[in-house]
Design a protein around this motif. Structure first.
Motif, PDB file in Angstrom:
ATOM      1  N   THR A  13       0.828  -1.204   0.000  1.00 45.78           N
ATOM      2  CA  THR A  13       0.000   0.000   0.000  1.00 45.78           C
ATOM      3  C   THR A  13       0.861   1.252   0.000  1.00 45.78           C
ATOM      4  O   THR A  13       0.587   2.201  -0.748  1.00 45.78           O
ATOM      5  N   VAL A  14       1.912   1.274   0.812  1.00 46.70           N
ATOM      6  CA  VAL A  14       2.814   2.437   0.834  1.00 46.70           C
ATOM      7  C   VAL A  14       3.394   2.658  -0.561  1.00 46.70           C
ATOM      8  O   VAL A  14       3.411   3.783  -1.071  1.00 46.70           O
ATOM      9  N   ALA A  15       3.852   1.577  -1.202  1.00 43.59           N
ATOM     10  CA  ALA A  15       4.417   1.695  -2.562  1.00 43.59           C
ATOM     11  C   ALA A  15       3.351   2.158  -3.552  1.00 43.59           C
ATOM     12  O   ALA A  15       3.597   3.045  -4.377  1.00 43.59           O
ATOM     13  N   ALA A  16       2.160   1.594  -3.461  1.00 43.65           N
ATOM     14  CA  ALA A  16       1.080   1.967  -4.384  1.00 43.65           C
ATOM     15  C   ALA A  16       0.666   3.417  -4.188  1.00 43.65           C
ATOM     16  O   ALA A  16       0.273   4.092  -5.147  1.00 43.65           O
ATOM     17  N   MET A  17       0.776   3.921  -2.979  1.00 48.30           N
ATOM     18  CA  MET A  17       0.387   5.306  -2.707  1.00 48.30           C
ATOM     19  C   MET A  17       1.249   6.310  -3.461  1.00 48.30           C
ATOM     20  O   MET A  17       0.773   7.385  -3.806  1.00 48.30           O
ATOM     21  N   GLU A  18       2.494   5.970  -3.744  1.00 53.10           N
ATOM     22  CA  GLU A  18       3.306   6.891  -4.555  1.00 53.10           C
ATOM     23  C   GLU A  18       2.726   6.996  -5.959  1.00 53.10           C
ATOM     24  O   GLU A  18       2.691   8.074  -6.546  1.00 53.10           O
ATOM     25  N   LEU A  19       2.232   5.878  -6.498  1.00 55.98           N
ATOM     26  CA  LEU A  19       1.581   5.918  -7.818  1.00 55.98           C
ATOM     27  C   LEU A  19       0.265   6.689  -7.756  1.00 55.98           C
ATOM     28  O   LEU A  19      -0.050   7.466  -8.667  1.00 55.98           O
ATOM     29  N   VAL A  20      -0.497   6.490  -6.693  1.00 48.63           N
ATOM     30  CA  VAL A  20      -1.741   7.234  -6.503  1.00 48.63           C
ATOM     31  C   VAL A  20      -1.433   8.726  -6.363  1.00 48.63           C
ATOM     32  O   VAL A  20      -2.097   9.571  -6.972  1.00 48.63           O
ATOM     33  N   ALA A  21      -0.407   9.043  -5.576  1.00 50.48           N
ATOM     34  CA  ALA A  21      -0.036  10.446  -5.371  1.00 50.48           C
ATOM     35  C   ALA A  21       0.430  11.082  -6.681  1.00 50.48           C
ATOM     36  O   ALA A  21       0.034  12.202  -7.009  1.00 50.48           O
ATOM     37  N   TRP A  22       1.260  10.371  -7.434  1.00 49.90           N
ATOM     38  CA  TRP A  22       1.763  10.897  -8.713  1.00 49.90           C
ATOM     39  C   TRP A  22       0.599  11.191  -9.652  1.00 49.90           C
ATOM     40  O   TRP A  22       0.503  12.279 -10.209  1.00 49.90           O
ATOM     41  N   SER A  23      -0.295  10.225  -9.822  1.00 51.78           N
ATOM     42  CA  SER A  23      -1.389  10.413 -10.779  1.00 51.78           C
ATOM     43  C   SER A  23      -2.389  11.459 -10.297  1.00 51.78           C
ATOM     44  O   SER A  23      -2.877  12.267 -11.094  1.00 51.78           O
ATOM     45  N   SER A  24      -2.687  11.495  -8.994  1.00 48.65           N
ATOM     46  CA  SER A  24      -3.621  12.513  -8.515  1.00 48.65           C
ATOM     47  C   SER A  24      -2.985  13.900  -8.564  1.00 48.65           C
ATOM     48  O   SER A  24      -3.667  14.885  -8.848  1.00 48.65           O
ATOM     49  N   HIS A  25      -1.678  13.974  -8.347  1.00 50.55           N
ATOM     50  CA  HIS A  25      -0.997  15.268  -8.442  1.00 50.55           C
ATOM     51  C   HIS A  25      -1.011  15.770  -9.892  1.00 50.55           C
ATOM     52  O   HIS A  25      -1.323  16.926 -10.152  1.00 50.55           O
ATOM     53  N   LEU A  90      -1.857   5.659   5.902  1.00 55.13           N
ATOM     54  CA  LEU A  90      -1.413   6.518   6.996  1.00 55.13           C
ATOM     55  C   LEU A  90       0.107   6.690   6.982  1.00 55.13           C
ATOM     56  O   LEU A  90       0.618   7.810   7.101  1.00 55.13           O
ATOM     57  N   ILE A  91       0.840   5.602   6.825  1.00 54.55           N
ATOM     58  CA  ILE A  91       2.305   5.663   6.798  1.00 54.55           C
ATOM     59  C   ILE A  91       2.776   6.511   5.624  1.00 54.55           C
ATOM     60  O   ILE A  91       3.675   7.341   5.770  1.00 54.55           O
ATOM     61  N   TYR A  92       2.152   6.335   4.450  1.00 56.67           N
ATOM     62  CA  TYR A  92       2.526   7.168   3.308  1.00 56.67           C
ATOM     63  C   TYR A  92       2.248   8.637   3.616  1.00 56.67           C
ATOM     64  O   TYR A  92       3.056   9.514   3.276  1.00 56.67           O
ATOM     65  N   GLY A  93       1.146   8.929   4.275  1.00 59.66           N
ATOM     66  CA  GLY A  93       0.827  10.306   4.638  1.00 59.66           C
ATOM     67  C   GLY A  93       1.880  10.918   5.551  1.00 59.66           C
ATOM     68  O   GLY A  93       2.253  12.085   5.395  1.00 59.66           O
ATOM     69  N   VAL A  94       2.380  10.135   6.491  1.00 62.42           N
ATOM     70  CA  VAL A  94       3.438  10.620   7.383  1.00 62.42           C
ATOM     71  C   VAL A  94       4.721  10.862   6.587  1.00 62.42           C
ATOM     72  O   VAL A  94       5.382  11.897   6.747  1.00 62.42           O
ATOM     73  N   ILE A  95       5.068   9.915   5.706  1.00 67.28           N
ATOM     74  CA  ILE A  95       6.266  10.078   4.860  1.00 67.28           C
ATOM     75  C   ILE A  95       6.120  11.321   3.997  1.00 67.28           C
ATOM     76  O   ILE A  95       7.038  12.140   3.890  1.00 67.28           O
ATOM     77  N   TYR A  96       4.960  11.485   3.364  1.00 66.45           N
ATOM     78  CA  TYR A  96       4.690  12.647   2.529  1.00 66.45           C
ATOM     79  C   TYR A  96       4.858  13.934   3.329  1.00 66.45           C
ATOM     80  O   TYR A  96       5.502  14.883   2.890  1.00 66.45           O
ATOM     81  N   THR A  97       4.278  13.972   4.518  1.00 66.13           N
ATOM     82  CA  THR A  97       4.347  15.176   5.340  1.00 66.13           C
ATOM     83  C   THR A  97       5.788  15.508   5.707  1.00 66.13           C
ATOM     84  O   THR A  97       6.202  16.661   5.626  1.00 66.13           O
ATOM     85  N   ILE A  99       8.598  14.503   4.118  1.00 60.22           N
ATOM     86  CA  ILE A  99       9.429  14.800   2.947  1.00 60.22           C
ATOM     87  C   ILE A  99       8.956  16.066   2.231  1.00 60.22           C
ATOM     88  O   ILE A  99       9.732  16.994   2.017  1.00 60.22           O
ATOM     89  N   HIS A 100       7.694  16.110   1.840  1.00 59.68           N
ATOM     90  CA  HIS A 100       7.203  17.230   1.039  1.00 59.68           C
ATOM     91  C   HIS A 100       7.071  18.506   1.860  1.00 59.68           C
ATOM     92  O   HIS A 100       7.656  19.535   1.544  1.00 59.68           O
ATOM     93  N   ASP A 101       6.289  18.442   2.918  1.00 58.75           N
ATOM     94  CA  ASP A 101       6.054  19.644   3.712  1.00 58.75           C
ATOM     95  C   ASP A 101       7.260  19.993   4.589  1.00 58.75           C
ATOM     96  O   ASP A 101       7.580  21.164   4.768  1.00 58.75           O
ATOM     97  N   GLY A 102       7.912  18.983   5.138  1.00 61.10           N
ATOM     98  CA  GLY A 102       9.052  19.225   6.023  1.00 61.10           C
ATOM     99  C   GLY A 102      10.338  19.508   5.288  1.00 61.10           C
ATOM    100  O   GLY A 102      10.861  20.624   5.335  1.00 61.10           O
ATOM    101  N   LEU A 103      10.853  18.518   4.581  1.00 58.16           N
ATOM    102  CA  LEU A 103      12.151  18.653   3.921  1.00 58.16           C
ATOM    103  C   LEU A 103      12.121  19.620   2.750  1.00 58.16           C
ATOM    104  O   LEU A 103      12.929  20.548   2.668  1.00 58.16           O
ATOM    105  N   VAL A 104      11.201  19.431   1.825  1.00 52.54           N
ATOM    106  CA  VAL A 104      11.197  20.225   0.597  1.00 52.54           C
ATOM    107  C   VAL A 104      10.749  21.664   0.853  1.00 52.54           C
ATOM    108  O   VAL A 104      11.426  22.613   0.473  1.00 52.54           O
ATOM    109  N   HIS A 105       9.597  21.840   1.500  1.00 46.16           N
ATOM    110  CA  HIS A 105       9.064  23.190   1.698  1.00 46.16           C
ATOM    111  C   HIS A 105       9.412  23.785   3.064  1.00 46.16           C
ATOM    112  O   HIS A 105       9.068  24.931   3.336  1.00 46.16           O
TER     113      HIS A 105
END
Length: 171
Positions: A13-25, A90-97, A99-105
């Motif tokens: 699910t964590v791996a699939a969420m990157e594909l979901v995130a990419w396509s929804s983005h 949930l785990i993907y959401g934490v990773i996203y937060t 990496i994206h919100d914390g590290l990148v922005h």
């Protein structure tokens, strides 16, 4: 369900969420959902963005999956994999937060990576923000980052074709 199967469902699910995130983005946030995403691409001094509503959508998906997997909510209709899929989201959401919100922005902490994959993630996402508007663009994923040199070339090609308008600092 065995612990190994549950663990594999979470990982998948964590791996699939990157594909979901990419396509929804790419197709939602930079498509019909641009009204929520626009302020993420524009300078502002607000602590929150309309774009943060997408995190609530992700949270709702995770909560719904936990509910589907819960015998207390669904009774005999409970679908056990739902719990583990909900945990993966949930785990993907934490990773996203982080990496994206914390590290990148740098919304939560200040650290500028000097090398390695973290630097590549920051570079790739900054190249994503190199375009003006919702058209064109590169690097729609959040955890997987392609080579910045390739992304720069793709941006130049998009500009040459008239697909993307680049910010002054993009080249």
């Amino acid at each position: 369900m065995s612990p190994l199967v549950a663990f594999l469902i979470v990982l998948a699910t964590v791996a699939a969420m990157e594909l979901v995130a990419w396509s929804s983005h790419k197709y939602v946030m930079h498509g019909f959902g641009w009204a929520w995403h626009r302020d993420h691409h524009e300078p502002h001094d607000h602590a929150l963005e309309k774009n943060d509503l997408y995190a609530l959508v992700g949270a709702a998906i995770s909560i719904a999956m936990f509910a589907l997997g819960s015998p207390m909510v669904m009774g005999d209709a409970a679908w056990t994999p739902g719990t583990w899929i909900g945990l993966g989201v949930l785990i993907y959401g934490v990773i996203y937060t982080l990496i994206h919100d914390g590290l990148v922005h740098q919304r939560y902490f200040r650290w500028v990576p000097r090398r390695g994959y973290a630097k590549r993630l920051v570079q790739a996402h900054k190249l994503h923000h190199a375009t003006i508007g919702k058209e064109g663009g590169v690097s729609f994923g959040f955890v997987v980052a392609r080579d910045p040199a390739i992304l720069k070339r793709e941006l130049r090609e998009q500009r040459a074709r008239g697909v993307a308008v680049l910010r002054e600092t993009a080249d």
